[in-house]
Design an enzyme around this catalytic site. Structure first.
Site, PDB file in Angstrom:
ATOM      1  CG  HIS A   1      -1.685   1.223   1.472  1.00 21.15           C
ATOM      2  ND1 HIS A   1      -1.272   2.194   2.364  1.00 21.15           N
ATOM      3  CD2 HIS A   1      -2.845   1.675   0.936  1.00 21.15           C
ATOM      4  CE1 HIS A   1      -2.146   3.186   2.367  1.00 21.15           C
ATOM      5  NE2 HIS A   1      -3.109   2.885   1.510  1.00 21.15           N
TER       6      HIS A   1
ATOM      7  CD  GLU B   1      -2.533   2.540  -3.692  1.00 23.25           C
ATOM      8  OE1 GLU B   1      -3.049   3.686  -3.703  1.00 23.25           O
ATOM      9  OE2 GLU B   1      -2.899   1.638  -2.934  1.00 23.25           O
ATOM     10  CG  HIS B   2      -0.302   6.138  -0.511  1.00 26.22           C
ATOM     11  ND1 HIS B   2      -0.738   7.238   0.179  1.00 26.22           N
ATOM     12  CD2 HIS B   2      -1.338   5.254  -0.484  1.00 26.22           C
ATOM     13  CE1 HIS B   2      -1.967   7.041   0.614  1.00 26.22           C
ATOM     14  NE2 HIS B   2      -2.351   5.837   0.231  1.00 26.22           N
TER      15      HIS B   2
ATOM     16  CD  GLU C   1      -4.885   5.537   3.428  1.00 29.70           C
ATOM     17  OE1 GLU C   1      -5.263   4.436   2.976  1.00 29.70           O
ATOM     18  OE2 GLU C   1      -4.066   6.286   2.847  1.00 29.70           O
TER      19      GLU C   1
END
Length: 424
Positions: free
Chosen positions: A67, A70-71, A143
């Site tokens: 993740h 991906e960011h 997040e």
């Protein structure tokens, strides 16, 4: 180029494996203005221990790195952010990470090839520095904390933790605030070079395309890379039994939330057939037209239809029934009663056929949307499934087979409940 045609929805799937190992799937939709593309890598949150091709020793990385990667992919060396560039072109772009894959995508009516230029540029040119990695840690930590305050997510994760002891599906996709602190640019580059090799990736297009021309456009934009060997993914052995029957937590909710989970054993050989049978059974047990749902609704134990799902992936499979109720334990009690009743009685043929036809109709409707088609084919591809297989399999599901699945899967000893109650 391989061509697979499905006459039921009158669609064709074109598949080509390029020399560098990249698989390209194209589902043409003549006359449709929208074009949709997904570029996905078989790399998700559960892949935290693996052997890199050509090496013997296992590599272990912090939770949440897929993740995190991906960011970071959108940030470019020239100071631009590719998401901003794509938005300026008038396309709807995004990316997301699941348990077993990461994907970058956009939907466009105009400027498709300009947007494809940008997509294929940023996915092939990562740019990580000590500074931009540290900065991202703060953003992702926010997040993570936001999701920890999100009752729907917490009640679901708690259900997984009730079912699974070792399977990495219980790891939050974004990791934890602590785990992401261990991520640095070297680890990101190592994971990128391992999992973002074309031989571990899939491009899926849906829209008004000429497949041969589109393949040429893709080849023209590819950076030269050689295919690599298979990545050996290492997962801990998972016991068959559940961890605990019940987990309760308090959060800010107006009505208690629940997830009822039933742990199952993954059967890769017949997974499509089993998936459909379980969807039929769930709808017969507690779907909107079921007797149980009508009773629960009249007793005001359910105010809306629960969400019913059979989830499966790398070495895991389970049923999930989620919703809101003033008395979740009563929902579980009545559901178990209904399961036992259905096991003892003969399945009603009329109900079975009606629900099977309804689910088949829903599956056919998914082929009306370019985004639904692409997401469906990408998700199924990484599970070793061709999405057309579902349409071909509905007619094979008999009441006798469904009854056997009911006996084998819907077991009281494998059933858990996760509840989020309001603070009172």
């Amino acid at each position: 180029m391989q061509i697979i045609e499905n006459l039921q929805v009158k669609e064709k799937l074109y598949i080509e494996k390029l020399e560098n190992g990249l698989t390209v799937m194209i589902i043409p939709k003549t006359g449709i203005r929208k074009k949709y593309v997904m570029w996905a890598t078989h790399y998700g949150s559960i892949d935290n221990k693996f052997v890199i091709p050509g090496e013997e020793k296992a590599t272990e990385v912090p939770d949440g790195i897929a993740h995190f990667l991906e960011h970071k992919m959108f940030e470019q060396e020239n100071g631009t952010n590719s998401l901003d560039v794509l938005t300026a072109l008038g396309v709807n772009a995004n990316a997301y990470t699941t348990t077993n894959y990461t994907t970058y995508l956009f939907e466009a009516t105009d400027n498709f090839y300009k947007a494809l230029d940008e997509l294929m540029d940023y996915v092939q040119h990562p740019y990580f520095t000590d500074e931009n990695v540290e900065k991202e840690k703060g953003i992702i930590a926010q997040e993570i904390n936001m999701y920890n305050d999100y009752p729907d997510w917490e009640v679901y994760m708690n259900a997984l933790k009730c079912m699974y002891k070792n399977n990495p599906i219980i790891i939050d996709i974004a990791g934890t605030v602590e785990s992401i602190q261990k991520i640095d640019k070297d680890i990101l580059y190592k994971c990128y070079n391992t999992f973002y090799n074309p031989s571990n990736m899939l491009m899926c297009f849906c829209g008004d395309f000429n497949p041969e021309d589109l393949i040429k456009e893709v080849k023209n934009r590819l950076v030269e890379k050689k295919p690599q060997g298979e990545i050996k993914r290492i997962y801990q052995e998972e016991p068959a039994n559940i961890v605990e029957k019940r987990k309760e937590q308090t959060m800010e909710v107006s009505m208690p939330l629940f997830v009822i989970g039933i742990k199952d054993k993954l059967e890769k050989e017949n997974i499509v057939k089993k998936h459909i049978a379980i969807e039929i059974l769930l709808n017969m047990l507690i779907g909107k037209s079921s007797d149980l749902y009508k009773d629960l609704y009249q007793e005001e134990l359910l105010i809306s239809e629960p969400f019913l799902e059979y989830e499966f992936g790398e070495d895991y499979a389970h049923v999930a029934i989620s919703g809101a109720s003033k008395d979740p334990d009563k929902i579980l009690e009545k559901l178990l009663e209904q399961i036992n009743k259905m096991k003892k009685e003969r399945i009603k043929e009329e109900d079975f056929n009606r629900i099977r036809n309804m689910l088949y109709g829903n599956a056919v409707k998914e082929f009306n949307s370019v985004s639904d088609i692409a997401r469906m084919f990408v998700t199924d591809y990484f599970k070793g499934i061709n999405s057309f297989d579902y349409l071909e399999t509905y007619k094979q599901i008999t009441m006798e087979y469904a009854k056997q699945v009911l006996e084998d899967t819907f077991k009281d000893e494998n059933t858990v409940i996760s509840i989020i109650k309001g603070k009172q």
